[in-house]
Design a protein around this motif. Sequence first.
Motif, short mmCIF file in Angstrom:
data_model
loop_
_atom_site.label_atom_id
_atom_site.label_comp_id
_atom_site.label_asym_id
_atom_site.label_seq_id
_atom_site.Cartn_x
_atom_site.Cartn_y
_atom_site.Cartn_z
N ALA A 4 13.79 1.15 9.22
CA ALA A 4 13.91 2.58 9.51
C ALA A 4 12.54 3.23 9.66
O ALA A 4 12.43 4.34 10.13
CB ALA A 4 14.68 3.27 8.41
N GLY A 5 11.48 2.58 9.25
CA GLY A 5 10.14 3.13 9.35
C GLY A 5 9.12 2.04 9.15
O GLY A 5 9.43 0.85 9.24
N ILE A 6 7.90 2.42 8.88
CA ILE A 6 6.85 1.44 8.65
C ILE A 6 6.99 0.92 7.23
O ILE A 6 7.02 1.69 6.27
CB ILE A 6 5.47 2.07 8.86
CG1 ILE A 6 5.32 2.54 10.30
CG2 ILE A 6 4.37 1.09 8.52
CD1 ILE A 6 4.05 3.30 10.56
N LEU A 7 7.08 -0.37 7.09
CA LEU A 7 7.18 -0.98 5.77
C LEU A 7 5.81 -1.52 5.38
O LEU A 7 5.21 -2.32 6.10
CB LEU A 7 8.21 -2.11 5.79
CG LEU A 7 9.64 -1.69 6.16
CD1 LEU A 7 10.55 -2.90 6.22
CD2 LEU A 7 10.16 -0.69 5.16
N LEU A 8 5.31 -1.08 4.24
CA LEU A 8 4.01 -1.51 3.76
C LEU A 8 4.18 -2.57 2.68
O LEU A 8 5.15 -2.54 1.93
CB LEU A 8 3.24 -0.31 3.20
CG LEU A 8 2.97 0.82 4.20
CD1 LEU A 8 2.34 2.00 3.49
CD2 LEU A 8 2.10 0.35 5.33
N PRO A 9 3.23 -3.47 2.59
CA PRO A 9 3.32 -4.50 1.55
C PRO A 9 3.21 -3.89 0.15
O PRO A 9 2.58 -2.86 -0.05
CB PRO A 9 2.15 -5.43 1.84
CG PRO A 9 1.32 -4.78 2.87
CD PRO A 9 2.08 -3.65 3.46
N HIS A 10 3.83 -4.58 -0.79
CA HIS A 10 3.88 -4.10 -2.18
C HIS A 10 2.48 -3.99 -2.79
O HIS A 10 2.20 -3.08 -3.56
CB HIS A 10 4.77 -5.03 -2.99
CG HIS A 10 5.04 -4.56 -4.38
ND1 HIS A 10 5.59 -3.33 -4.64
CD2 HIS A 10 4.81 -5.13 -5.59
CE1 HIS A 10 5.70 -3.17 -5.95
NE2 HIS A 10 5.24 -4.25 -6.54
N ALA A 11 1.60 -4.91 -2.44
CA ALA A 11 0.24 -4.90 -3.00
C ALA A 11 -0.52 -3.65 -2.54
O ALA A 11 -1.31 -3.08 -3.31
CB ALA A 11 -0.51 -6.15 -2.58
N LEU A 12 -0.29 -3.22 -1.32
CA LEU A 12 -0.97 -2.02 -0.82
C LEU A 12 -0.46 -0.76 -1.54
O LEU A 12 -1.24 0.14 -1.85
CB LEU A 12 -0.75 -1.88 0.69
CG LEU A 12 -1.37 -0.65 1.34
CD1 LEU A 12 -2.89 -0.72 1.28
CD2 LEU A 12 -0.90 -0.51 2.77
N LEU A 13 0.82 -0.71 -1.82
CA LEU A 13 1.39 0.46 -2.48
C LEU A 13 0.93 0.62 -3.92
O LEU A 13 0.96 1.71 -4.47
CB LEU A 13 2.92 0.40 -2.43
CG LEU A 13 3.54 0.45 -1.03
CD1 LEU A 13 5.04 0.31 -1.12
CD2 LEU A 13 3.16 1.72 -0.33
N GLU A 14 0.50 -0.47 -4.53
CA GLU A 14 0.02 -0.41 -5.91
C GLU A 14 -1.50 -0.36 -6.02
O GLU A 14 -2.03 -0.39 -7.13
CB GLU A 14 0.55 -1.63 -6.69
CG GLU A 14 2.03 -1.56 -6.94
CD GLU A 14 2.52 -2.72 -7.80
OE1 GLU A 14 1.75 -3.68 -8.01
OE2 GLU A 14 3.66 -2.64 -8.26
N ASP A 40 -5.42 1.18 -5.86
CA ASP A 40 -6.05 2.42 -6.31
C ASP A 40 -6.31 3.37 -5.14
O ASP A 40 -6.21 4.59 -5.28
CB ASP A 40 -7.36 2.13 -7.04
CG ASP A 40 -7.13 1.47 -8.39
OD1 ASP A 40 -6.02 1.64 -8.94
OD2 ASP A 40 -8.06 0.81 -8.89
N ALA A 41 -6.65 2.82 -3.98
CA ALA A 41 -6.92 3.65 -2.81
C ALA A 41 -5.65 4.39 -2.37
O ALA A 41 -5.70 5.57 -2.02
CB ALA A 41 -7.45 2.79 -1.67
N PHE A 42 -4.52 3.72 -2.41
CA PHE A 42 -3.26 4.36 -2.02
C PHE A 42 -2.87 5.43 -3.04
O PHE A 42 -2.37 6.49 -2.67
CB PHE A 42 -2.15 3.31 -1.90
CG PHE A 42 -0.90 3.84 -1.27
CD1 PHE A 42 -0.79 3.91 0.11
CD2 PHE A 42 0.15 4.27 -2.04
CE1 PHE A 42 0.36 4.41 0.70
CE2 PHE A 42 1.31 4.77 -1.47
CZ PHE A 42 1.41 4.84 -0.08
N ALA A 43 -3.14 5.18 -4.32
CA ALA A 43 -2.85 6.19 -5.35
C ALA A 43 -3.74 7.41 -5.17
O ALA A 43 -3.28 8.55 -5.34
CB ALA A 43 -3.05 5.58 -6.73
N ALA A 44 -5.01 7.20 -4.83
CA ALA A 44 -5.91 8.33 -4.60
C ALA A 44 -5.46 9.13 -3.37
O ALA A 44 -5.48 10.37 -3.39
CB ALA A 44 -7.34 7.82 -4.41
N LEU A 45 -5.05 8.45 -2.32
CA LEU A 45 -4.56 9.14 -1.13
C LEU A 45 -3.29 9.92 -1.43
O LEU A 45 -3.13 11.06 -0.99
CB LEU A 45 -4.30 8.12 -0.01
CG LEU A 45 -3.79 8.70 1.30
CD1 LEU A 45 -4.83 9.61 1.92
CD2 LEU A 45 -3.41 7.58 2.26
#
Length: 80
Positions: free
Chosen positions: A10-20, A22-27
């Motif tokens: 249904a959309g862009i699926l990101l890998p689990h490692a990217l979602l966890e 620090d850069a993704f958390a800051a964003l």
Amino acid sequence: MITNHLTVPAGILLPHALLESDAFAALAAFVAINTVMYVALAVAKILPKVYVSDWIRRSNERSEPRGIIPENATNAPAEG
């Protein structure tokens, strides 16, 4: 009757490692703070302006007006 359903993302699926990461958390934190700020600005824009001078009386302000035309004067012509 059996039908085969194709799974379409249904959309862009990101890998689990990217979602966890620090850069993704800051964003995500930046986006959250930015959203809250824009909501606060939008709410402040629709509210009426508040003037501090209406709430605080200065020492050099007169207690009653001293103009030539009184405040309660009417525009009715003078009789006579």
